[in-house]
Design a protein around this motif. Structure first.
Motif, PDB file in Angstrom:
ATOM      1  N   ASN A 168       0.822  -1.207   0.000  1.00 14.51           N
ATOM      2  CA  ASN A 168       0.000   0.000   0.000  1.00 14.51           C
ATOM      3  C   ASN A 168       0.862   1.266   0.000  1.00 14.51           C
ATOM      4  O   ASN A 168       0.558   2.247  -0.688  1.00 14.51           O
ATOM      5  N   LEU A 169       1.945   1.224   0.790  1.00 21.45           N
ATOM      6  CA  LEU A 169       2.855   2.375   0.810  1.00 21.45           C
ATOM      7  C   LEU A 169       3.515   2.566  -0.554  1.00 21.45           C
ATOM      8  O   LEU A 169       3.619   3.689  -1.053  1.00 21.45           O
ATOM      9  N   ALA A 170       3.960   1.473  -1.156  1.00 23.33           N
ATOM     10  CA  ALA A 170       4.624   1.556  -2.457  1.00 23.33           C
ATOM     11  C   ALA A 170       3.673   2.057  -3.537  1.00 23.33           C
ATOM     12  O   ALA A 170       4.082   2.778  -4.461  1.00 23.33           O
ATOM     13  N   ALA A 171       2.385   1.695  -3.420  1.00 27.78           N
ATOM     14  CA  ALA A 171       1.397   2.104  -4.415  1.00 27.78           C
ATOM     15  C   ALA A 171       0.820   3.487  -4.130  1.00 27.78           C
ATOM     16  O   ALA A 171       0.067   4.030  -4.950  1.00 27.78           O
ATOM     17  N   GLY A 172       1.159   4.046  -2.962  1.00 29.53           N
ATOM     18  CA  GLY A 172       0.636   5.362  -2.597  1.00 29.53           C
ATOM     19  C   GLY A 172      -0.805   5.342  -2.120  1.00 29.53           C
ATOM     20  O   GLY A 172      -1.473   6.387  -2.093  1.00 29.53           O
ATOM     21  N   THR A 173      -1.282   4.159  -1.728  1.00 27.13           N
ATOM     22  CA  THR A 173      -2.675   4.045  -1.278  1.00 27.13           C
ATOM     23  C   THR A 173      -2.804   3.888   0.237  1.00 27.13           C
ATOM     24  O   THR A 173      -3.927   3.824   0.753  1.00 27.13           O
ATOM     25  N   ALA A 174      -1.682   3.814   0.950  1.00 26.77           N
ATOM     26  CA  ALA A 174      -1.736   3.641   2.404  1.00 26.77           C
ATOM     27  C   ALA A 174      -2.300   4.890   3.065  1.00 26.77           C
ATOM     28  O   ALA A 174      -1.987   6.028   2.663  1.00 26.77           O
ATOM     29  N   ARG A 175      -3.124   4.700   4.078  1.00 27.74           N
ATOM     30  CA  ARG A 175      -3.676   5.817   4.840  1.00 27.74           C
ATOM     31  C   ARG A 175      -3.594   5.502   6.329  1.00 27.74           C
ATOM     32  O   ARG A 175      -3.676   4.340   6.723  1.00 27.74           O
ATOM     33  N   ARG A 176      -3.413   6.548   7.118  1.00 26.40           N
ATOM     34  CA  ARG A 176      -3.446   6.388   8.575  1.00 26.40           C
ATOM     35  C   ARG A 176      -4.723   7.033   9.099  1.00 26.40           C
ATOM     36  O   ARG A 176      -4.755   8.219   9.423  1.00 26.40           O
ATOM     37  N   LEU A 177      -5.766   6.241   9.164  1.00 30.37           N
ATOM     38  CA  LEU A 177      -7.041   6.716   9.689  1.00 30.37           C
ATOM     39  C   LEU A 177      -7.028   6.617  11.209  1.00 30.37           C
ATOM     40  O   LEU A 177      -6.664   5.567  11.759  1.00 30.37           O
ATOM     41  N   ILE A 178      -7.402   7.669  11.882  1.00 32.73           N
ATOM     42  CA  ILE A 178      -7.361   7.713  13.338  1.00 32.73           C
ATOM     43  C   ILE A 178      -8.785   7.706  13.894  1.00 32.73           C
ATOM     44  O   ILE A 178      -9.553   8.650  13.692  1.00 32.73           O
ATOM     45  N   LYS A 179      -9.108   6.611  14.574  1.00 36.47           N
ATOM     46  CA  LYS A 179     -10.364   6.534  15.311  1.00 36.47           C
ATOM     47  C   LYS A 179      -9.996   6.119  16.732  1.00 36.47           C
ATOM     48  O   LYS A 179      -9.512   4.996  16.944  1.00 36.47           O
ATOM     49  N   PRO A 180     -10.175   6.996  17.711  1.00 36.71           N
ATOM     50  CA  PRO A 180      -9.713   6.711  19.074  1.00 36.71           C
ATOM     51  C   PRO A 180     -10.214   5.357  19.587  1.00 36.71           C
ATOM     52  O   PRO A 180     -11.391   5.010  19.430  1.00 36.71           O
ATOM     53  N   ASN A 181      -9.272   4.604  20.171  1.00 41.70           N
ATOM     54  CA  ASN A 181      -9.538   3.325  20.829  1.00 41.70           C
ATOM     55  C   ASN A 181      -9.912   2.190  19.870  1.00 41.70           C
ATOM     56  O   ASN A 181     -10.251   1.087  20.309  1.00 41.70           O
ATOM     57  N   GLN A 182      -9.834   2.437  18.553  1.00 40.94           N
ATOM     58  CA  GLN A 182     -10.154   1.388  17.574  1.00 40.94           C
ATOM     59  C   GLN A 182      -8.970   0.428  17.436  1.00 40.94           C
ATOM     60  O   GLN A 182      -7.822   0.856  17.289  1.00 40.94           O
ATOM     61  N   VAL A 183      -9.262  -0.876  17.493  1.00 44.12           N
ATOM     62  CA  VAL A 183      -8.234  -1.885  17.250  1.00 44.12           C
ATOM     63  C   VAL A 183      -8.788  -2.941  16.296  1.00 44.12           C
ATOM     64  O   VAL A 183      -9.999  -3.132  16.189  1.00 44.12           O
ATOM     65  N   PHE A 184      -7.859  -3.604  15.615  1.00 47.65           N
ATOM     66  CA  PHE A 184      -8.195  -4.746  14.775  1.00 47.65           C
ATOM     67  C   PHE A 184      -7.205  -5.872  15.048  1.00 47.65           C
ATOM     68  O   PHE A 184      -6.049  -5.632  15.402  1.00 47.65           O
ATOM     69  N   ASN A 185      -7.673  -7.091  14.867  1.00 52.91           N
ATOM     70  CA  ASN A 185      -6.765  -8.237  14.807  1.00 52.91           C
ATOM     71  C   ASN A 185      -6.389  -8.487  13.355  1.00 52.91           C
ATOM     72  O   ASN A 185      -7.095  -8.076  12.435  1.00 52.91           O
ATOM     73  N   ARG A 186      -5.296  -9.181  13.163  1.00 48.92           N
ATOM     74  CA  ARG A 186      -4.877  -9.552  11.813  1.00 48.92           C
ATOM     75  C   ARG A 186      -4.176 -10.911  11.866  1.00 48.92           C
ATOM     76  O   ARG A 186      -3.836 -11.404  12.945  1.00 48.92           O
ATOM     77  N   ILE A 187      -3.962 -11.503  10.699  1.00 50.55           N
ATOM     78  CA  ILE A 187      -3.332 -12.827  10.662  1.00 50.55           C
ATOM     79  C   ILE A 187      -2.539 -12.979   9.366  1.00 50.55           C
ATOM     80  O   ILE A 187      -3.030 -12.624   8.285  1.00 50.55           O
ATOM     81  N   ARG A 188      -1.304 -13.477   9.471  1.00 50.75           N
ATOM     82  CA  ARG A 188      -0.502 -13.798   8.295  1.00 50.75           C
ATOM     83  C   ARG A 188      -1.087 -15.024   7.629  1.00 50.75           C
ATOM     84  O   ARG A 188      -1.475 -15.988   8.278  1.00 50.75           O
ATOM     85  N   VAL A 189      -1.119 -14.993   6.314  1.00 49.72           N
ATOM     86  CA  VAL A 189      -1.762 -16.075   5.560  1.00 49.72           C
ATOM     87  C   VAL A 189      -1.076 -17.422   5.803  1.00 49.72           C
ATOM     88  O   VAL A 189      -1.729 -18.475   5.829  1.00 49.72           O
ATOM     89  N   GLU A 190       0.244 -17.394   6.040  1.00 42.58           N
ATOM     90  CA  GLU A 190       0.949 -18.652   6.306  1.00 42.58           C
ATOM     91  C   GLU A 190       0.502 -19.289   7.617  1.00 42.58           C
ATOM     92  O   GLU A 190       0.537 -20.523   7.763  1.00 42.58           O
ATOM     93  N   ASP A 191       0.085 -18.467   8.586  1.00 45.73           N
ATOM     94  CA  ASP A 191      -0.404 -19.020   9.850  1.00 45.73           C
ATOM     95  C   ASP A 191      -1.811 -19.608   9.693  1.00 45.73           C
ATOM     96  O   ASP A 191      -2.173 -20.540  10.423  1.00 45.73           O
ATOM     97  N   ILE A 192      -2.589 -19.087   8.764  1.00 46.08           N
ATOM     98  CA  ILE A 192      -3.870 -19.725   8.458  1.00 46.08           C
ATOM     99  C   ILE A 192      -3.611 -21.130   7.920  1.00 46.08           C
ATOM    100  O   ILE A 192      -4.240 -22.110   8.343  1.00 46.08           O
ATOM    101  N   ALA A 193      -2.686 -21.223   6.984  1.00 41.48           N
ATOM    102  CA  ALA A 193      -2.340 -22.520   6.403  1.00 41.48           C
ATOM    103  C   ALA A 193      -1.804 -23.466   7.472  1.00 41.48           C
ATOM    104  O   ALA A 193      -2.180 -24.644   7.517  1.00 41.48           O
ATOM    105  N   GLY A 194      -0.955 -22.939   8.341  1.00 44.05           N
ATOM    106  CA  GLY A 194      -0.393 -23.774   9.403  1.00 44.05           C
ATOM    107  C   GLY A 194      -1.445 -24.282  10.361  1.00 44.05           C
ATOM    108  O   GLY A 194      -1.401 -25.440  10.802  1.00 44.05           O
ATOM    109  N   ALA A 195      -2.416 -23.433  10.688  1.00 41.72           N
ATOM    110  CA  ALA A 195      -3.484 -23.838  11.604  1.00 41.72           C
ATOM    111  C   ALA A 195      -4.342 -24.938  10.986  1.00 41.72           C
ATOM    112  O   ALA A 195      -4.723 -25.900  11.663  1.00 41.72           O
ATOM    113  N   ALA A 196      -4.660 -24.809   9.704  1.00 44.90           N
ATOM    114  CA  ALA A 196      -5.457 -25.838   9.029  1.00 44.90           C
ATOM    115  C   ALA A 196      -4.719 -27.168   9.011  1.00 44.90           C
ATOM    116  O   ALA A 196      -5.300 -28.232   9.290  1.00 44.90           O
TER     117      ALA A 196
END
Length: 290
Positions: A168-196
């Protein structure tokens, strides 16, 4: 072991690759011949499947399938394998021993930033998450009725090589949106494969959150990627004034911290337990481009 991945996209193809060393055959489906060719270059047998018409070739693969991963999103008519007019799964896959259904942590809806486990109440907000809940229930009911272990994998925000903050940074599409106290979880695709692979090897069913250890504000991930790249991060944008699609804005309407303890307690070890380790790996190895 004969593995079938219905919907071998970003996550499904990673799962298919993880099963290749241990399986007699691994087949993935996709909606176009171009994408099927891409799967074949990875060593995965590929068939075109639109989620509706099961070809004779796919029917033959289903007949020998012992391990199934269902990654095709449901629609208003439900999961393609579980619709009322769909052929009985037991007849299509008489040799099935284990199945996984790829779902989303979106089924939890908004919990005001609180921690949620697999036992938390399901309060889906979007229509797509409501459809996921129905599909989960259908797959778990099938598993119970057929005595086949069915693992429901609730995935958080998926990223990996070719799909990440560096891109996203390389493509110029990255944004830093600020919403107080907002969090997200994320997961690397290789860990999805490993879990399966981990759950299939133990013939284990049930519901599992497949997510990293550290829910974090989304702007922190962009800032860390920019630091590693040695570039200035994009400016902060207040969420209230940001131009967002309805779908993007809906993601910010759900705030929760999703626990992966159930999966870790089984003995699964995440290769990328937090975004810092993961981003450092993508950058140092040059894998971020895909």
């Amino acid at each position: 072991m004969h593995v079938l991945v219905l919907g071998a996209g970003f996550s499904g193809s990673a799962i298919a690759k993880a099963f290749l060393p241990a399986a007699q055959s691994v087949t993935g489906t996709t909606r176009s011949e171009d994408k099927a060719s891409g799967l074949r270059t990875l060593g995965i047998d590929a068939l075109v499947y639109d989620g509706a018409v099961i070809s004779s070739e796919l029917a033959a693969v289903m007949k020998r399938t012992t391990h199934l991963i269902q990654s095709i999103a449901p629609g208003r008519d439900g999961d393609p394998m579980m619709r009322e007019d769909a052929p009985a799964l037991a007849g299509l896959m008489p040799n099935l021993k284990w199945a996984a259904y790829l779902s989303t942590v979106g089924v939890y809806g908004d919990h005001g930033g609180a921690w949620v486990t697999e036992d938390a109440s399901l309060e889906p907000v979007s229509a797509r998450s409501v459809e996921r809940v129905a599909a989960e229930q259908a797959w778990l009911a099938f598993g119970q009725a057929s005595s086949i272990p069915v693992a429901v994998l609730r995935l958080s925000g998926i990223y990996g090589p070719g799909r990440n903050a560096f891109c996203n940074l390389a493509a110029g599409t990255a944004r830093r949106l600020i919403k107080p106290n907002q969090v997200f979880n994320r997961i690397r695709v290789e860990d999805i494969a490993g879990a399966a692979l981990f759950l299939s090897g133990r013939a284990t069913g049930g519901i599992y959150n497949v997510t990293d250890n550290e829910p974090a504000p989304p702007q922190d991930i962009v800032a860390e990627a920019a630091r590693l790249m040695g570039v200035a991060p994009p400016p902060e944008i207040p969420f209230e004034t940001a131009e967002l699609s309805p779908m993007a804005r809906s993601f910010y309407g759900e705030n929760k911290r999703v626990s992966n303890r159930r999966l870790r307690d089984l003995g699964f070890v995440f290769r990328f337990p937090d975004y810092r380790i993961s981003l450092a790996d993508l950058w140092s190895n040059g894998h971020w481009r895909g």
